[in-house]
Write a protein that holds these residues in place. Structure first.
Motif, mmCIF file in Angstrom:
data_model
loop_
_atom_site.group_PDB
_atom_site.id
_atom_site.type_symbol
_atom_site.label_atom_id
_atom_site.label_comp_id
_atom_site.label_asym_id
_atom_site.label_seq_id
_atom_site.Cartn_x
_atom_site.Cartn_y
_atom_site.Cartn_z
ATOM 1 N N LYS A 21 -25.162 64.244 59.351
ATOM 2 C CA LYS A 21 -25.035 63.038 60.465
ATOM 3 C C LYS A 21 -25.126 61.708 59.757
ATOM 4 O O LYS A 21 -24.011 60.876 60.067
ATOM 5 C CB LYS A 21 -26.156 63.122 61.434
ATOM 6 N N ILE A 24 -21.043 62.430 57.893
ATOM 7 C CA ILE A 24 -20.211 61.722 59.565
ATOM 8 C C ILE A 24 -19.993 60.138 59.583
ATOM 9 O O ILE A 24 -19.259 59.562 59.280
ATOM 10 C CB ILE A 24 -20.357 62.247 61.128
ATOM 11 N N VAL A 25 -21.264 59.793 59.407
ATOM 12 C CA VAL A 25 -21.470 57.960 60.038
ATOM 13 C C VAL A 25 -21.371 57.115 58.560
ATOM 14 O O VAL A 25 -20.042 56.292 58.695
ATOM 15 C CB VAL A 25 -22.811 57.771 59.795
ATOM 16 N N VAL A 28 -17.083 57.541 59.319
ATOM 17 C CA VAL A 28 -16.496 57.123 59.718
ATOM 18 C C VAL A 28 -16.282 55.278 59.200
ATOM 19 O O VAL A 28 -15.590 54.468 59.315
ATOM 20 C CB VAL A 28 -16.960 56.139 60.737
ATOM 21 N N MET A 50 -12.609 57.053 66.322
ATOM 22 C CA MET A 50 -13.410 57.863 64.870
ATOM 23 C C MET A 50 -14.548 57.812 65.353
ATOM 24 O O MET A 50 -15.324 58.506 65.138
ATOM 25 C CB MET A 50 -13.565 56.822 63.549
ATOM 26 N N ALA A 54 -17.091 61.125 65.977
ATOM 27 C CA ALA A 54 -18.044 61.127 65.143
ATOM 28 C C ALA A 54 -19.773 61.290 66.368
ATOM 29 O O ALA A 54 -20.642 61.891 65.902
ATOM 30 C CB ALA A 54 -18.384 59.210 64.349
ATOM 31 N N HIS A 55 -19.261 60.635 67.526
ATOM 32 C CA HIS A 55 -20.761 60.779 68.551
ATOM 33 C C HIS A 55 -20.480 62.295 69.098
ATOM 34 O O HIS A 55 -21.593 62.991 69.488
ATOM 35 C CB HIS A 55 -20.445 59.645 69.653
ATOM 36 N N ILE A 58 -21.764 64.353 66.229
ATOM 37 C CA ILE A 58 -23.076 64.805 66.125
ATOM 38 C C ILE A 58 -23.913 64.990 67.452
ATOM 39 O O ILE A 58 -25.071 66.258 67.316
ATOM 40 C CB ILE A 58 -23.470 63.104 65.840
#
Length: 176
Positions: A21, A24-25, A28, A50, A54-55, A58
């Protein structure tokens, strides 16, 4: 007499889940800077896209399993982010070769003879974690689950007693 039981088991979050996670953040954020610089007006739109992506990604780490036992057949569904459902497994309990506690040393050799392992448990091998070996799609599959006492009692009616092994002190009484 019809038998119907269902149970929801939430998968525990692991350090690996948290690391993915965070990656991923970070990805972005790193992509947002060039998006604003090079895409200018469309950069804001790209950042929102993006962020939404990402949301969405996740959300796949918020997992629950639903066990549905109906008249000798066990269905296991995976529920992602409390909104998306996918059927993971359907098996008839008559196909079960052995059902035992995950830490049962007497049946470990049999359980470990599986060609494939599927874990539909909370992710923590605790006192309520069991495994069973079943023939699924023409191969032996070890399936790991966390059934509650009501689900265990329902299983005991569908699995022959010689194949059904509970841990001592489980509170489930086998009849017959």
């Amino acid at each position: 007499m019809d038998t119907f039981k269902e149970q929801l088991v939430k998968r525990k979050k692991t350090a690996k889940d948290t690391a993915i996670k965070v990656c991923i953040v970070i990805l972005v954020v790193l992509l947002a800077i060039p998006a604003i610089v090079y895409l200018q007006a469309f950069g804001v739109l790209a950042i929102f896209a993006m962020g939404f992506g990402a949301h969405f990604l996740i959300g796949f780490f918020n997992i629950e399993y639903e066990y549905i036992f109906t008249n000798g057949e066990l269905d296991i569904d995976i529920i992602y982010n409390k909104s998306r459902r996918k059927r993971a497994l359907t098996t008839n309990m008559k196909n079960v070769e052995i059902f035992a506690h995950i830490n049962d040393e007497n049946h470990a050799h049999t359980l470990n003879s599986a060609q494939e392992v599927r874990d539909y448990s909370s992710g923590e091998n605790g006192p309520d974690t069991y495994a069973f070996l079943a023939v699924h799609e023409s191969k032996k599959v070890k399936i790991i689950i966390d059934p509650n006492e009501k689900m265990l009692k329902a299983f005991s009616t569908a699995i022959p007693r010689r194949k059904f092994h509970l841990k001592p002190g489980s509170g489930v009484v086998l009849v017959g």
